[in-house]
Design a protein around this motif. Structure first.
Motif, PDB file in Angstrom:
ATOM      1  N   TYR A   1       2.429   1.594  -3.469  1.00 40.06           N
ATOM      2  CA  TYR A   1       1.399   2.032  -4.407  1.00 40.06           C
ATOM      3  C   TYR A   1       1.090   3.519  -4.218  1.00 40.06           C
ATOM      4  CZ  TYR A   1      -2.939   2.074  -7.059  1.00 40.06           C
ATOM      5  OH  TYR A   1      -3.918   2.360  -7.966  1.00 40.06           O
ATOM      6  N   GLY A   2       0.959   3.937  -2.971  1.00 41.53           N
ATOM      7  CA  GLY A   2       0.704   5.347  -2.707  1.00 41.53           C
ATOM      8  C   GLY A   2       1.844   6.239  -3.157  1.00 41.53           C
ATOM      9  N   TYR A   3       3.074   5.780  -2.966  1.00 42.27           N
ATOM     10  CA  TYR A   3       4.245   6.555  -3.375  1.00 42.27           C
ATOM     11  C   TYR A   3       4.280   6.737  -4.894  1.00 42.27           C
ATOM     12  CZ  TYR A   3       9.087   7.794  -4.263  1.00 42.27           C
ATOM     13  OH  TYR A   3      10.222   8.409  -4.715  1.00 42.27           O
TER      14      TYR A   3
ATOM     15  N   GLY B   1       0.812  -1.210   0.000  1.00 41.03           N
ATOM     16  CA  GLY B   1       0.000   0.000   0.000  1.00 41.03           C
ATOM     17  C   GLY B   1       0.844   1.257   0.000  1.00 41.03           C
ATOM     18  N   THR B   2       1.936   1.226   0.762  1.00 46.13           N
ATOM     19  CA  THR B   2       2.836   2.381   0.810  1.00 46.13           C
ATOM     20  C   THR B   2       3.531   2.593  -0.533  1.00 46.13           C
ATOM     21  OG1 THR B   2       3.182   1.947   3.156  1.00 46.13           O
ATOM     22  CG2 THR B   2       4.762   3.395   2.070  1.00 46.13           C
TER      23      THR B   2
ATOM     24  N   TRP C   1       0.183   9.621  -3.921  1.00 46.32           N
ATOM     25  CA  TRP C   1      -0.892   9.646  -2.930  1.00 46.32           C
ATOM     26  C   TRP C   1      -2.132  10.374  -3.454  1.00 46.32           C
ATOM     27  CZ3 TRP C   1       0.230   6.323   0.791  1.00 46.32           C
ATOM     28  CH2 TRP C   1       1.569   6.078   1.079  1.00 46.32           C
TER      29      TRP C   1
ATOM     30  N   ILE D   1      -5.726  -1.446  -0.382  1.00 47.57           N
ATOM     31  CA  ILE D   1      -4.639  -2.345  -0.003  1.00 47.57           C
ATOM     32  C   ILE D   1      -4.440  -2.315   1.507  1.00 47.57           C
ATOM     33  CG2 ILE D   1      -2.177  -2.819  -0.270  1.00 47.57           C
ATOM     34  CD1 ILE D   1      -2.416  -1.678  -3.117  1.00 47.57           C
ATOM     35  N   TYR D   2      -4.473  -1.130   2.107  1.00 56.22           N
ATOM     36  CA  TYR D   2      -4.361  -1.038   3.573  1.00 56.22           C
ATOM     37  C   TYR D   2      -5.524  -1.754   4.266  1.00 56.22           C
ATOM     38  CZ  TYR D   2      -0.629   2.478   3.420  1.00 56.22           C
ATOM     39  OH  TYR D   2       0.557   3.137   3.243  1.00 56.22           O
TER      40      TYR D   2
ATOM     41  N   PHE E   1      -4.531   2.693  -2.635  1.00 56.93           N
ATOM     42  CA  PHE E   1      -3.733   2.394  -1.447  1.00 56.93           C
ATOM     43  C   PHE E   1      -4.603   2.155  -0.224  1.00 56.93           C
ATOM     44  CE2 PHE E   1      -3.857   7.036  -1.093  1.00 56.93           C
ATOM     45  CZ  PHE E   1      -4.028   7.243   0.268  1.00 56.93           C
TER      46      PHE E   1
ATOM     47  N   THR F   1       1.828   6.605  -6.987  1.00 55.80           N
ATOM     48  CA  THR F   1       0.706   7.411  -7.493  1.00 55.80           C
ATOM     49  C   THR F   1       0.684   8.800  -6.860  1.00 55.80           C
ATOM     50  OG1 THR F   1      -0.796   6.529  -5.821  1.00 55.80           O
ATOM     51  CG2 THR F   1      -0.721   5.393  -7.952  1.00 55.80           C
TER      52      THR F   1
END
Length: 133
Positions: free
Chosen positions: A22-24, A19-20, A28, A37-38, A34, A26
């Motif tokens: 993926y967020g990075y 998740g982290t 955030w 996923i979390y 994300f 995109t």
């Protein structure tokens, strides 16, 4: 229950990292990805914590020990509803509810009625009839 708890707790780290990452990638800006996923990791964590609580409450089971005998798990394993049709009614109510989310919210009214009837029937199944206690 330790093996079952670890089976669900280990993927939590993967989903946290995934998740982290993926967020990075995109920046955030894409919230659904994300967070989904979390939340998947959180679902794994809830089941893992539940199994840890069961382990503390019930201690080690025979299948958790290397020196256990087969006869230690002999006997009654629980109470199960024989010939029960109520889970099918509850499943039908859930299917109607999911159909309501996809097709139209007006279907949620019959879904709730069928679901409540199924749930009440399942809960009170042993209160009357052939298998009454």
């Amino acid at each position: 229950m330790r093996i079952e708890a670890n089976l669900f707790n280990i993927p939590v780290a993967f989903f946290l990292v995934a998740g982290t990452v993926y967020g990075y990638f995109t920046d955030w800006s894409e919230w659904v990805g994300f967070l989904a996923i979390y939340l998947t990791g959180a679902m794994f964590l809830m089941v893992g914590v539940y199994f840890k609580m069961l382990e503390k409450r019930h201690g080690q089971r025979a299948e958790d020990r290397e020196d256990a005998e087969i006869s230690e798990d002999a006997g009654e394993q629980g109470v199960f509803a024989p010939w029960s049709w109520w889970p099918l009614v509850c499943g039908l109510g859930a299917a109607l509810a999911f159909t309501a989310m996809a097709v139209g919210w007006w279907i949620m009214v019959p879904a709730a009625i069928v679901g409540v009837i199924g749930l009440v029937g399942w809960v009170f199944e042993f209160s009357r009839g052939q298998h009454a206690h």
